[in-house]
Write a protein that holds these residues in place. Structure first.
Motif, short mmCIF file in Angstrom:
data_model
loop_
_atom_site.label_atom_id
_atom_site.label_comp_id
_atom_site.label_asym_id
_atom_site.label_seq_id
_atom_site.Cartn_x
_atom_site.Cartn_y
_atom_site.Cartn_z
N ALA A 167 -1.69 -0.96 2.88
CA ALA A 167 -0.56 -1.42 3.70
C ALA A 167 -1.05 -2.13 4.96
CB ALA A 167 0.34 -0.24 4.07
N ILE A 168 -2.09 -1.61 5.58
CA ILE A 168 -2.61 -2.21 6.81
C ILE A 168 -3.29 -3.54 6.51
CG2 ILE A 168 -4.37 -1.92 8.62
CD1 ILE A 168 -3.59 1.11 8.58
N GLN A 169 -4.03 -3.63 5.40
CA GLN A 169 -4.70 -4.88 5.04
C GLN A 169 -3.68 -5.98 4.75
OE1 GLN A 169 -7.28 -4.02 1.74
NE2 GLN A 169 -8.83 -3.07 3.03
N ALA A 170 -2.56 -5.62 4.16
CA ALA A 170 -1.55 -6.60 3.79
C ALA A 170 -0.47 -6.76 4.85
CB ALA A 170 -0.91 -6.18 2.48
N ALA A 171 -0.65 -6.11 6.00
CA ALA A 171 0.45 -5.93 6.94
C ALA A 171 0.81 -7.16 7.74
CB ALA A 171 0.13 -4.80 7.90
N ASP A 172 2.07 -7.35 7.77
CA ASP A 172 2.74 -8.06 8.84
C ASP A 172 3.29 -6.90 9.65
OD1 ASP A 172 2.24 -10.69 8.04
OD2 ASP A 172 3.83 -10.58 6.54
N HIS A 173 4.44 -7.07 10.21
CA HIS A 173 5.01 -5.94 10.93
C HIS A 173 6.42 -5.75 10.42
CE1 HIS A 173 4.18 -3.05 13.96
NE2 HIS A 173 5.28 -3.30 14.60
N PRO A 174 6.90 -4.63 10.09
CA PRO A 174 6.26 -3.33 10.21
C PRO A 174 5.26 -3.09 9.08
CG PRO A 174 8.43 -3.05 9.27
CD PRO A 174 8.27 -4.52 9.60
N ILE A 175 4.38 -2.12 9.30
CA ILE A 175 3.41 -1.75 8.28
C ILE A 175 4.17 -1.04 7.15
CG2 ILE A 175 1.45 -0.23 7.76
CD1 ILE A 175 0.49 -0.75 10.62
N GLY A 176 3.88 -1.44 5.94
CA GLY A 176 4.54 -0.84 4.79
C GLY A 176 3.98 -1.39 3.50
N ILE A 177 4.63 -1.05 2.45
CA ILE A 177 4.20 -1.49 1.13
C ILE A 177 5.43 -1.85 0.30
CG2 ILE A 177 4.17 0.85 0.17
CD1 ILE A 177 1.63 -0.06 -1.40
N THR A 178 5.30 -2.88 -0.51
CA THR A 178 6.36 -3.25 -1.44
C THR A 178 5.93 -2.82 -2.83
OG1 THR A 178 7.04 -5.13 -0.08
CG2 THR A 178 7.72 -5.16 -2.38
N SER A 179 6.81 -2.08 -3.49
CA SER A 179 6.54 -1.62 -4.85
C SER A 179 7.79 -1.82 -5.69
CB SER A 179 6.15 -0.14 -4.85
OG SER A 179 5.94 0.32 -6.18
N ASP A 180 7.62 -2.47 -6.81
CA ASP A 180 8.72 -2.71 -7.73
C ASP A 180 9.89 -3.40 -7.02
OD1 ASP A 180 9.49 -2.65 -10.37
OD2 ASP A 180 10.37 -0.65 -10.28
N GLY A 181 9.55 -4.30 -6.09
CA GLY A 181 10.56 -5.09 -5.40
C GLY A 181 11.21 -4.43 -4.19
N VAL A 182 10.80 -3.22 -3.83
CA VAL A 182 11.40 -2.49 -2.70
C VAL A 182 10.34 -2.31 -1.61
CG1 VAL A 182 12.55 -0.36 -1.97
CG2 VAL A 182 12.95 -1.26 -4.27
N PHE A 183 10.71 -2.62 -0.36
CA PHE A 183 9.79 -2.43 0.76
C PHE A 183 9.98 -1.03 1.35
CE2 PHE A 183 8.75 -2.50 5.30
CZ PHE A 183 7.43 -2.90 5.21
N PHE A 184 8.84 -0.35 1.55
CA PHE A 184 8.85 0.99 2.14
C PHE A 184 8.04 0.96 3.43
CE2 PHE A 184 9.20 1.66 -2.46
CZ PHE A 184 10.41 2.33 -2.51
#
Length: 190
Positions: A167-184
């Motif tokens: 999540a941090i490597q791919a981060a814009d802001h806010p830090i999170g992850i997208t999985s199956d089309g949903v951002f967490f």
């Protein structure tokens, strides 16, 4: 009857194998069972996902998998093992499941998927039906994955660190992850 446990190494599974395992939800309809006979049983699920009966570890993974399929959380927050004949209250120290492994899978059509293997062998893909969330404040926040009903899995520390690193490597802001089309989002306010 619960499905057989998947490979011990989630990293070795293909996207197709993961999809088949994630869709194999041959679980009993515990939400529809409301037996008259109720009681308690001396079963405890420890914070680390270990199951105990009368203080001794349940050492048979198949038995733990079987019990996990008849587990339900009641509206009052208690956890029960339920069958059509009886409902038995058990103790759960935190979450009843532990996410012990994670794999990020690129899906050509849908972006990325975060796939988790639980301590029971069940495969969960984070997405619309399986949310990822942080509970707590600041550096005391803990990561959880929705499994089914009102049942959640705590992410094991190495799994959470791997998820956060991505999540941090791919981060814009806010830090999170997208999985199956949903951002967490994966950050809390202090």
């Amino acid at each position: 009857m619960p499905s057989p446990a998947p490979s011990a190494d989630l990293a070795s599974l293909s996207l197709d194998a993961i999809a088949r395992l994630a869709q194999d939800k041959s679980l009993p309809p515990v939400e529809t069972w409301h037996p008259e006979r109720e009681g308690q049983i001396d079963i405890r699920i420890a914070r680390d996902g270990s199951w105990y009966h009368e203080g001794d570890p349940i050492s048979r993974p198949a038995l733990v998998r079987l019990f996990s399929t008849i587990l339900r959380r009641e509206p009052d927050g208690s956890h029960v093992l339920v069958t059509p004949a009886e409902k038995l209250t058990i103790e759960v120290e935190d979450a009843p499941f532990l996410a012990v492994e994670m794999k990020l899978v690129a899906d050509p059509g849908d972006g990325e998927r975060a796939v988790f293997r639980l301590n029971t062998g069940e495969i969960i893909v984070a997405g619309q039906e399986h949310a990822l969330e942080l509970r707590g404040d600041g550096d005391k926040a803990l990561p959880y994955l929705h499994v089914r009903g009102d049942l959640w899995a705590l992410l094991a520390r190495p799994v959470y660190y791997e998820l956060m690193e991505h999540a941090i490597q791919a981060a814009d802001h806010p830090i999170g992850i997208t999985s199956d089309g949903v951002f967490f989002p994966l950050e809390t306010t202090l």
